[in-house]
Enzyme design. Structure first.
Site, mmCIF file in Angstrom:
data_model
loop_
_atom_site.group_PDB
_atom_site.id
_atom_site.type_symbol
_atom_site.label_atom_id
_atom_site.label_comp_id
_atom_site.label_asym_id
_atom_site.label_seq_id
_atom_site.Cartn_x
_atom_site.Cartn_y
_atom_site.Cartn_z
ATOM 1 N N SER A 68 40.734 44.961 32.919
ATOM 2 C CA SER A 68 41.992 44.623 33.571
ATOM 3 C C SER A 68 41.870 43.269 34.238
ATOM 4 O O SER A 68 40.809 42.921 34.762
ATOM 5 C CB SER A 68 42.368 45.695 34.608
ATOM 6 N N ASP A 69 42.928 42.513 34.198
ATOM 7 C CA ASP A 69 42.961 41.237 34.906
ATOM 8 C C ASP A 69 44.388 40.935 35.296
ATOM 9 O O ASP A 69 45.328 41.431 34.669
ATOM 10 C CB ASP A 69 42.393 40.097 34.053
#
Length: 196
Positions: A68-69
């Site tokens: 995730s970013d």
């Protein structure tokens, strides 16, 4: 149940994933997080989420890996983690009275099958008009210098807003749990039926 690996060193993401009650480990992926060419904020968030997950695939071939970013965007300009009081003041002054969109990329990688699921969850924050003293006092109290946009919405940062708009409040903190649960169920992992 297959091992879950969170491809992140973020304590905020780990705290969110703990909400699901599933055992997991964290491992920090080492990737270049710089924007490539004319990548849009959603494209960058998606690519980084994928790269984080794939960076750990060789070390965790039988796990389900969560990457995730997040990329914050103000009028087409990326807001980074400020890192200092002065830069945070500048960010919040620019955000005052305006809307910021947080694009959170998510990837669930299954190295065993070589398949992955991906998504980008947008979440909009409408800032109210902020007084200089409010900005300074907020930053001195919470010190959100490791947060894009210079606030922690799960704390006193909520006082900076006039409105929020998005599918999943957790996306704003860095891990869209609703979408992640959908992805996990596709792989046979249900937080409500952990022994299934």
């Amino acid at each position: 149940m297959r091992e879950l690996v969170l491809a992140s060193s973020s304590p905020y993401r780990a705290a969110l994933l703990e909400k699901l009650g599933l055992p997991f480990i964290t491992s920090a992926p080492y990737i270049n997080e710089a924007r490539i060419g004319a990548e849009s904020a959603p494209q960058l968030a998606e690519r980084l989420a994928l790269e984080k997950a794939f960076a750990l695939a060789q070390d965790h071939p039988d796990a389900l890996i969560i990457g995730s970013d997040q990329v914050a965007e103000l009028d087409g300009t990326q807001l980074t983690k400020p890192g200092s009081f002065d830069r945070a003041v500048d960010q919040l002054q620019r955000c005052s009275g305006r809307g910021v969109i947080f694009h959170t990329g998510l990837c669930l990688l299954d190295p065993r099958s070589g398949t992955h699921q991906k998504a980008v969850e947008p979440f909009e924050v409408a800032f109210r008009e902020l007084e200089p003293d409010e900005i300074e006092n907020y930053l001195r109290r919470e010190e959100p210098y490791d947060c894009a946009g210079s606030f922690k919405c799960e704390g006193l940062g909520i006082t900076l807003f006039r409105g929020l708009n998005g599918r999943d409040f957790n996306s704003l903190i860095g891990l869209p749990l609703i979408r992640l649960c959908e992805m996990l169920r596709v792989k046979g992992v249900n937080p409500l039926l952990p022994e299934a």
